[in-house]
Design an enzyme around this catalytic site. Sequence first.
Site, PDB file in Angstrom:
ATOM      1  CD  GLU A 163      -2.612  -1.355   2.513  1.00  0.00           C
ATOM      2  OE1 GLU A 163      -3.848  -1.350   2.483  1.00  0.00           O
ATOM      3  OE2 GLU A 163      -1.958  -1.468   3.565  1.00  0.00           O
ATOM      4  CG  ASP A 181      -5.700   9.062 -11.134  1.00  0.00           C
ATOM      5  OD1 ASP A 181      -6.609   8.468 -11.748  1.00  0.00           O
ATOM      6  OD2 ASP A 181      -5.922   9.991 -10.333  1.00  0.00           O
ATOM      7  CB  CYS A 212      -5.161  11.275  10.662  1.00  0.00           C
ATOM      8  SG  CYS A 212      -4.763  13.034  10.611  1.00  0.00           S
ATOM      9  CB  CYS A 258      -6.876  14.094   8.730  1.00  0.00           C
ATOM     10  SG  CYS A 258      -5.173  13.687   8.347  1.00  0.00           S
ATOM     11  NE  ARG A 262      -6.303  14.033 -14.782  1.00  0.00           N
ATOM     12  CZ  ARG A 262      -5.665  15.175 -15.025  1.00  0.00           C
ATOM     13  NH1 ARG A 262      -4.445  15.341 -14.555  1.00  0.00           N
ATOM     14  NH2 ARG A 262      -6.231  16.139 -15.711  1.00  0.00           N
ATOM     15  N   GLY A 271      -2.338   7.906   1.052  1.00  0.00           N
ATOM     16  CA  GLY A 271      -3.677   7.425   0.750  1.00  0.00           C
ATOM     17  C   GLY A 271      -4.214   7.922  -0.561  1.00  0.00           C
TER      18      GLY A 271
END
Length: 515
Positions: free
Chosen positions: A99, A350, A443, A440, A357, A108
């Site tokens: 990831e 992407d 986070c 967030c 996109r 992310g």
Amino acid sequence: MAVTRLAVAAALSAAPPSSRRRRAFFHHSCRPLPSSAAAAAKALRASAAPAVDEEAPASPPPSDLGKGVENLVIIGSGPAGYTAAIYAARANLKPVVFEGYQVGGVPGGQLMTTTEVENFPGFPDGVTGPDLMDKMRKQAERWGAELHQEDVEFVNVKSRPFVIRSSDREVKCHSVIIATGAAAKRLRLPREDEFWSRGISACAICDGASPLFKGQVLAVVGGGDTATEEAIYLTKYARHVHLLVRKDQLRASKAMQDRVLNNPNITVHFNTEAVDVVSNPKGQMSGIQLKRTDTGEESVLEVKGLFYGIGHTPNSQLLQGQIDLDDAGYILVEEGTAKTSVDGVFAAGDVQDHEWRQAVTAAGSGCVAALSVERYLVANDLLVEFHQPVREEKEKEITDRDVEMGFDISHTKHRGQYALRKVYHESPRLVCVLYTSPTCGPCRTLKPILSKVIDEYNEHVHFVEIDIEEDPEIAEAAGIMGTPCVQFFKNKEMLRTVSGVKMKKEYREFIESNK
């Protein structure tokens, strides 16, 4: 921003305990929301990663998935990587997914920095980007995908089996799906580095909730959907938002244009570009130097923060010299397929799409890539099926350790200002404070990374999570201008501030040398 021991100590001594009950920080039930379409990015940014025919760095321990060659490795996540993982796992390929995270940008991927996704099928009331990614990740894991929140540092697709090396392991495989996405572009203003994360940001959803931006005048650069969405989001916190557009019209969708142009708290400046940042005698950002693109006229706009929404660069550096890329760095695929110039290597999302996109098109390309991998493995007699039981997520018991009556300093992990005051004043250990905000996405990525590191030093560290919206006075005293942010204290002295998401080894090395 320098944070004085006095300011933090004063805030921790004076701030009254919150009367509202807060849910405890429970690290084991936090699901990482990793790197999106922008995974593997430290490596990606490193075109510095060694070339295939150069001497490679020492190999980390081999993957614990087995000593053989894996069917498939997926580099990246986001809607493309997770969709590919779901389809591949359901086909019994047991995909290994790296990831990763996005260095210098937003972990992310782009959906992790999106407030509301209103056009993804199946969510009539909309869904936040981080929540959508969380659901996709859990679905991939449920069907047997092997997920590693690690940064890929080396890829060799010039010889077979392919070799993928992360910060923690090396995996050999028969096929690869590249879903590394794209990274946010910067303007490269003369003083940009000086004010990065101190007034300049590429993530409104991460940093907009900072107490230092609340009630202030802010600016956003860009004319597309990203910039208009950031401008709208920032009106929740800012007194006013200026949108700076280089051309004489917006490129955003009609719906987004209408929302911006009809918002009294947003002023759109057409034919305007940012030239540099202006600061006050205290070294704080106080404005932006602007230039009219049609007349050349220059002026200064007083703002406390500048947010970028100016597009992205494909994260394809790891593959340079190994597969065909276009002039902009996007991976070239055969029309209507996910096939790259190397047999067995596929691309999705992407990193290969410079036109559409969209989250839904990225997910579709991830599906195509996974189905293509299955056909490729079967056609070349390489497929080894792994039949695994579907993993059902168990509910974790959530306990509240951090209300005043229930606080126990013998526990390592805590949440909230009361707990922070207690460990700050009473703990002889190194104190690690993680500042987060509710919307967030990065986070959510950092929590499990940091939690695993804290577990390794359980007797030497106290950990406290602070939500900057619940405890803004603590965040303001600490000089927090964006999330996620980590601060380390010992004996009431602040030792270091780390902004954004870093690799585990960076936190590990610091704790090891200061425990």
